[in-house]
Design a protein around this motif. Structure first.
Motif, PDB file in Angstrom:
ATOM      1  N   ASN A  99       0.725  -1.184   0.013  1.00 31.76           N
ATOM      2  CA  ASN A  99       0.021   0.079  -0.003  1.00 31.76           C
ATOM      3  C   ASN A  99       1.062   1.271   0.047  1.00 31.76           C
ATOM      4  O   ASN A  99       2.107   1.163   0.168  1.00 31.76           O
ATOM      5  N   ALA A 100       0.280   2.261  -0.208  1.00 32.79           N
ATOM      6  CA  ALA A 100       1.169   3.791  -0.137  1.00 32.79           C
ATOM      7  C   ALA A 100       1.756   3.801   1.038  1.00 32.79           C
ATOM      8  O   ALA A 100       2.767   4.621   1.040  1.00 32.79           O
ATOM      9  N   ASP A 101       1.272   3.297   2.180  1.00 31.01           N
ATOM     10  CA  ASP A 101       1.994   3.538   3.526  1.00 31.01           C
ATOM     11  C   ASP A 101       3.177   2.417   3.588  1.00 31.01           C
ATOM     12  O   ASP A 101       3.716   2.400   4.741  1.00 31.01           O
ATOM     13  N   GLY A 102       3.259   1.504   2.776  1.00 31.03           N
ATOM     14  CA  GLY A 102       4.471   0.559   2.951  1.00 31.03           C
ATOM     15  C   GLY A 102       3.835  -0.526   3.312  1.00 31.03           C
ATOM     16  O   GLY A 102       4.484  -1.606   3.685  1.00 31.03           O
ATOM     17  N   SER A 103       2.423  -0.843   3.900  1.00 27.29           N
ATOM     18  CA  SER A 103       2.125  -2.100   4.549  1.00 27.29           C
ATOM     19  C   SER A 103       1.803  -2.839   3.257  1.00 27.29           C
ATOM     20  O   SER A 103       1.443  -2.519   2.229  1.00 27.29           O
ATOM     21  N   LYS A 104       1.609  -4.398   3.803  1.00 31.33           N
ATOM     22  CA  LYS A 104       1.322  -5.293   2.621  1.00 31.33           C
ATOM     23  C   LYS A 104      -0.123  -5.081   1.941  1.00 31.33           C
ATOM     24  O   LYS A 104      -0.796  -4.915   3.126  1.00 31.33           O
ATOM     25  N   LYS A 105      -0.349  -5.026   0.926  1.00 33.73           N
ATOM     26  CA  LYS A 105      -1.909  -5.086   0.419  1.00 33.73           C
ATOM     27  C   LYS A 105      -2.452  -6.243   0.259  1.00 33.73           C
ATOM     28  O   LYS A 105      -1.773  -7.275   0.050  1.00 33.73           O
ATOM     29  N   THR A 106      -3.446  -6.320   0.781  1.00 34.40           N
ATOM     30  CA  THR A 106      -4.359  -7.454   0.946  1.00 34.40           C
ATOM     31  C   THR A 106      -5.791  -7.377   0.122  1.00 34.40           C
ATOM     32  O   THR A 106      -6.317  -6.625  -0.386  1.00 34.40           O
ATOM     33  N   GLU A 107      -6.244  -8.617  -0.282  1.00 32.40           N
ATOM     34  CA  GLU A 107      -7.503  -8.621  -0.873  1.00 32.40           C
ATOM     35  C   GLU A 107      -8.297  -9.855  -0.303  1.00 32.40           C
ATOM     36  O   GLU A 107      -7.931 -10.592   0.296  1.00 32.40           O
ATOM     37  N   GLU A 108      -9.735  -9.498  -0.187  1.00 32.60           N
ATOM     38  CA  GLU A 108     -10.680 -10.480   0.364  1.00 32.60           C
ATOM     39  C   GLU A 108     -10.956 -11.683  -0.824  1.00 32.60           C
ATOM     40  O   GLU A 108     -11.389 -11.538  -1.879  1.00 32.60           O
TER      41      GLU A 108
END
Length: 445
Positions: free
Chosen positions: A320-329
């Motif tokens: 994500n933009a904040d550096g966290s891992k992007k997830t999807e449901e």
């Protein structure tokens, strides 16, 4: 005459009639040598499921599965006698079968000629609905045009009359197979026809399905080829040997801390849905080098919506933009994997990720590896079936290269795994969630 003498004489009379019928017609040869099962191979059954005894092939019926001829046949006439040893017994002959069972089941893709005792119909009410003695039907992806009379489902050719004698009397089948057409005669009269069969060239198989059945006087007359095309020919899968006998976990290491989390039911063994089973993995006793592994698997848990990481084509996790891992449901039914050569790092993943199963996860996520190696460990296509379906892996391991085929699609193509051991056991991961495994075969290269 003693009361017990008449059934014996009747059996001998039928045996003599069946034998003379084939011998009087030129070109018939025995399919067994009169001593053992040479020319046939057990595919997915225990060593003692089929045996030769007193001039007969005897199947115990356990486990459910089949043995097959070592060679393929296209056009032919087969004659045989069969006898069930209890009321309601079930068995069969597969015509033009494949060399491995179909995914997730103990039966070969092909055309089945039913070998069923009358008591089955009496107890199950099968006649005119689902199955009967002497019906002919395609199974597990094979196709056939049924000829009337047919089952109410429309997919099976039913016999025009009931001619099977009840257990333990002997019955005689004549099965004529030519250019994709099958004609079955029961005790001297043609009663069932199926046409337009695919495949129309393949192995002949005898089935084990829960009850003792005897076969004898098995004769074949080969007929001229009508040019079956590759698309009309069953897949041979030559050289594959089973690693699971359908009855026990023999051949797999089951120490005391692992045993409670694995069980066997028929042709399937299961990893228990229990978080305490995490890392209680199952390993083969035998070590393998270069080989092709066939394994069927499914995640049996009811899928639940869950956020899981998004994986990019280069093998990295999307951020994500904040550096966290992007997830999807996604719908998540659990997790497992197949370990190669005794090394937990060389795991072919089974998961619910959006990229699909087949990733070699610990190489994909190893940031010390070159980008090209990591990217090669990402599935190129999602080939998983819907949750709960049976999936089939063919995993080819040659040197330090791995190719993964999932449901007939290549998802990992010749990925390099630096440091992969030259030889080691095959492992099945217990990730604390349920996993079901069937049809485990290996072909050594």
């Amino acid at each position: 005459m003693k009361p017990t003498t008449l059934p014996l004489l009747l059996a001998l009379a039928l045996t003599t009639t069946a034998t003379l019928r084939s011998q009087d017609e030129a070109g018939f040869t025995p399919m067994f040598n009169g001593k053992d099962l040479t020319g046939w191979r057990p595919v997915n059954v225990a060593a003692n499921t089929f045996r030769w005894e007193n001039g007969m092939v005897i199947t115990t019926g356990v486990p459910t599965g089949f043995m097959a001829t070592e060679k393929m046949y296209e056009n032919f006439i087969v004659e045989l006698d069969w006898q069930h040893m209890k009321e309601g017994g079930n068995s069969g002959a597969f015509i033009w079968g494949e060399g491995l069972p179909a995914p997730g089941v103990p039966y070969a893709r092909g055309i089945e000629v039913q070998v069923l005792d009358l008591g089955y119909e009496k107890n199950k009410g099968a006649w005119e609905w689902f199955t009967s003695h002497g019906d002919i039907f395609p199974i597990w992806g094979a196709t056939m045009t049924p000829i009337a009379p047919t089952a109410k489902t429309g997919s099976r050719s039913f016999p025009s009359e009931k001619r099977v004698k009840p257990s333990p009397e002997w019955n005689h089948y004549r099965i004529e197979c030519n250019n994709g057409e099958i004609r079955l005669s029961v005790n001297g009269k043609q009663v069932t026809v199926g046409k337009d069969c695919t495949p129309r060239k393949g192995f002949l198989c005898l089935e084990s399905e829960g009850s003792e059945c005897h076969f004898k006087n098995v004769m074949i007359k080969e007929l001229p080829s009508t040019g079956a095309t590759p698309a009309q020919t069953a897949r041979g899968y030559e050289g594959f040997q089973q690693l699971f006998d359908g009855k026990t976990l023999a051949g797999w290491k089951t120490p005391d801390d692992v045993k409670p989390f694995w069980s066997v039911t028929g042709a399937t063994f299961r990893g228990k849905n229990d978080p305490a089973g995490l890392d209680k993995d199952l390993w083969s006793e035998e070590a393998f080098g270069d080989c092709i592994i066939c394994v069927d698997w499914r995640l049996p848990n009811k899928p639940v919506k869950k956020p899981l990481q998004v994986v990019l084509p280069d093998g990295s996790d999307a951020l994500n933009a904040d550096g966290s891992k992007k997830t999807e449901e996604v719908l998540d039914a659990g997790n497992s994997g197949i370990f190669l050569r005794g090394d937990a790092k060389s795991q072919v993943n089974i998961s619910s990720l959006s990229i699909g199963s087949g990733e070699i996860i610990k190489y994909r996520t190893d940031t010390d590896l070159p980008p090209a190696i990591r990217a090669a460990c990402v599935p190129k296509v999602k080939a998983d079936l819907k949750p709960g379906g049976w999936n089939r892996y063919f995993i080819t391991v040659k040197g330090d290269r791995v190719t993964v085929e999932l449901n007939e699609q290549v998802v990992i193509d010749n990925a390099q795994l630096p440091g992969l051991k030259a030889k080691g056991p095959i492992g099945i991961q217990h990730h604390g969630t349920g996993i079901e495994i069937s049809n485990v075969f290996v072909k050594r290269l």
